[in-house]
Design an enzyme around this catalytic site. Structure first.
Site, PDB file in Angstrom:
ATOM      1  N   SER A   1      71.355  11.489  29.357  1.00 30.79           N
ATOM      2  CA  SER A   1      70.921  11.819  28.019  1.00 30.79           C
ATOM      3  C   SER A   1      69.727  12.883  27.999  1.00 30.79           C
ATOM      4  O   SER A   1      68.877  12.784  28.562  1.00 30.79           O
ATOM      5  CB  SER A   1      70.460  10.609  27.134  1.00 30.79           C
ATOM      6  OG  SER A   1      71.446   9.730  27.089  1.00 30.79           O
TER       7      SER A   1
ATOM      8  N   ASP B   1      68.361  13.110  16.519  1.00 33.45           N
ATOM      9  CA  ASP B   1      68.229  12.685  18.042  1.00 33.45           C
ATOM     10  C   ASP B   1      67.620  13.809  18.933  1.00 33.45           C
ATOM     11  O   ASP B   1      68.232  13.599  20.014  1.00 33.45           O
ATOM     12  CB  ASP B   1      69.490  12.083  18.554  1.00 33.45           C
ATOM     13  CG  ASP B   1      69.021  11.124  19.681  1.00 33.45           C
ATOM     14  OD1 ASP B   1      67.848  10.813  19.765  1.00 33.45           O
ATOM     15  OD2 ASP B   1      69.870  10.735  20.416  1.00 33.45           O
TER      16      ASP B   1
ATOM     17  N   HIS C   1      65.912   9.643  21.390  1.00 38.25           N
ATOM     18  CA  HIS C   1      66.115   8.137  21.932  1.00 38.25           C
ATOM     19  C   HIS C   1      65.629   7.963  23.413  1.00 38.25           C
ATOM     20  O   HIS C   1      65.311   6.815  23.842  1.00 38.25           O
ATOM     21  CB  HIS C   1      67.322   7.533  21.869  1.00 38.25           C
ATOM     22  CG  HIS C   1      68.666   8.253  22.881  1.00 38.25           C
ATOM     23  ND1 HIS C   1      69.487   9.014  22.496  1.00 38.25           N
ATOM     24  CD2 HIS C   1      68.688   7.832  24.085  1.00 38.25           C
ATOM     25  CE1 HIS C   1      70.162   9.356  23.585  1.00 38.25           C
ATOM     26  NE2 HIS C   1      69.858   8.631  24.666  1.00 38.25           N
TER      27      HIS C   1
END
Length: 407
Positions: free
Chosen positions: A252, A174, A138
């Site tokens: 992230s 992901d 992402h």
């Protein structure tokens, strides 16, 4: 409580409580000392040349340090701090700050920021030194399919900003892998995330709010977190490590490491009622990330094994009496698809899969992950509950035709 890629400010700190904080600090330091200071027993070839072991304390150094601190009441805390500082110093050069710029549906410019970690693949590490960045999909997904209108900038610890030569992504986990030109920077080594236990200390590294190579400390709060609503149905392989190490916007894709500097997770999301870090973060286990990494580099995509069944989402405590179980575990088969490994092995509707190999199946999502992590073509022993009797059976897993949760 919503789950999301990390966003927003931390909550205010409480007033200091000197005696309690001092006692807790000493206890925490003692734990860190036991877990991470005396590395000499582990600093051998069996550790795969782990970068964080290159400068760890020798037995003599550890003895001298203990001797110097014998008269200090804060000795355990100081020893623990030394361990954290050493591992942080050695692991930080492997952390990458990522900026991804792309166009949205309306043509406006969008910028995503995140983190990544440098690693190498054992197959090529000694041949040509290929270097890769492992991160969340992402973080870079917006740049997919927008050649010429997007860019991915990777800011490295040596001060250089580079762009990837090639990008591989996997929606189901992901995860993304970015190849860059080889540089003289340390690549982190994979640890065994299955060996993590609740309570083990871990460090989260990344660029929260753009602050490069920040380090936070926490513990493993839980393992095997599944069925998190992360705003996408594509994320079918969920088996998160839960940690209270602070994870914020920009973290992230950054690494979660143990106290020997080994990669044990990729930081991915938080649970928060305020949008900020509240001590509940989630990381993709390193064992899952390593399999995806290997599949993407070897085959250009992730080949996933499958059984060929549809599992019962409604299998709950109310179903126990009907199948003859006294506690809730396993995954009940709802549909067996023809010409699949399950059909060939003789699985039937209403069978409950209790064990996959030597592992007890917790629920249907756990079974999906176990199957997905198994190499295509491998023969696996199952234990199935059928009409009150446990039946062993063996099947050979084939490749799943499409990445859907209907297995």
């Amino acid at each position: 409580m919503p789950f999301a890629p990390p966003p927003s400010p931390s909550s205010p700190t409480r007033p200091p409580r000197r005696w309690a904080d001092r006692a807790f600090g000493a206890l925490a330091g003692a734990g860190l000392f036991a877990a991470g200071v005396v590395f000499a027993d582990y600093a051998g070839p069996h550790d795969g040349g782990n970068v964080a072991l290159a400068e760890t304390l020798s037995v003599e150094q550890a003895r001298l340090l203990r001797s110097e601190l014998d008269e200090t009441p804060d000795r355990p805390l100081l020893l623990g701090g030394e361990a954290i500082a050493r591992v942080s110093r050695l692991a930080s050069p492997s952390v990458v700050h990522i900026e991804c710029v792309y166009r949205d549906e309306d043509g406006g410019a969008v910028e995503e920021t995140g983190s990544g970690v440098l690693t190498r693949h054992p197959r090529w590490a000694e041949e040509d030194g290929r270097l890769f960045v492992l991160t969340n999909r992402h973080v870079v997904a917006g740049a997919e399919g927008q050649s010429g209108t997007s860019r991915i900038d990777l800011r490295l610890a040596d001060g250089h900003t580079v762009r990837p030569i090639r990008v591989w992504t996997d929606q189901a986990t992901d995860l993304a892998v970015l190849e860059i030109y080889n540089r003289d920077l340390p690549a982190i080594h994979f640890g065994n995330s299955d060996a993590l236990e609740i309570g083990h200390f871990v460090l989260a590294l990344g660029s929260p709010f753009g602050l490069d190579r920040s380090v936070t400390l926490g513990i493993v709060s839980a393992k095997g977190r599944r069925r998190l609503d992360l705003g996408t149905k594509d994320l079918i392989n969920q088996d998160f490590i839960q940690t209270d190490a602070a994870i914020n916007p920009g973290n992230s894709g950054g690494p979660l490491i143990d106290l020997r500097g080994r990669l044990v997770g990729i930081n991915t999301a938080i649970a928060s009622s305020s949008g900020g870090s509240e001590g509940i973060g989630f990381s993709i286990p390193a064992n899952l990330a390593r399999r995806v990494f290997d599949e993407l580099l070897t085959h250009g995509r992730v080949r996933r094994a499958y059984l060929g069944v549809q599992l019962d989402n409604g299998f709950d405590r109310g179903s126990l009496a009907s199948v003859g179980l006294d506690r809730l575990y396993g995954a009940r088969v709802q549909v067996v698809k023809p010409n699949t490994p399950a059909a060939a092995a003789g699985l039937r509707r209403n069978d409950v899969v209790l064990n996959f190999g030597t592992v007890e199946v917790q629920d249907l999502d756990h079974l999906i992950n176990l199957v997905s992590l198994t190499p295509v073509g491998e023969r696996v022993q199952l234990t199935v509950l059928r009409e009150g009797r446990e039946i062993p059976m063996t099947l050979a897993l084939s490749e799943r035709p499409e990445p859907t949760k209907q297995r």
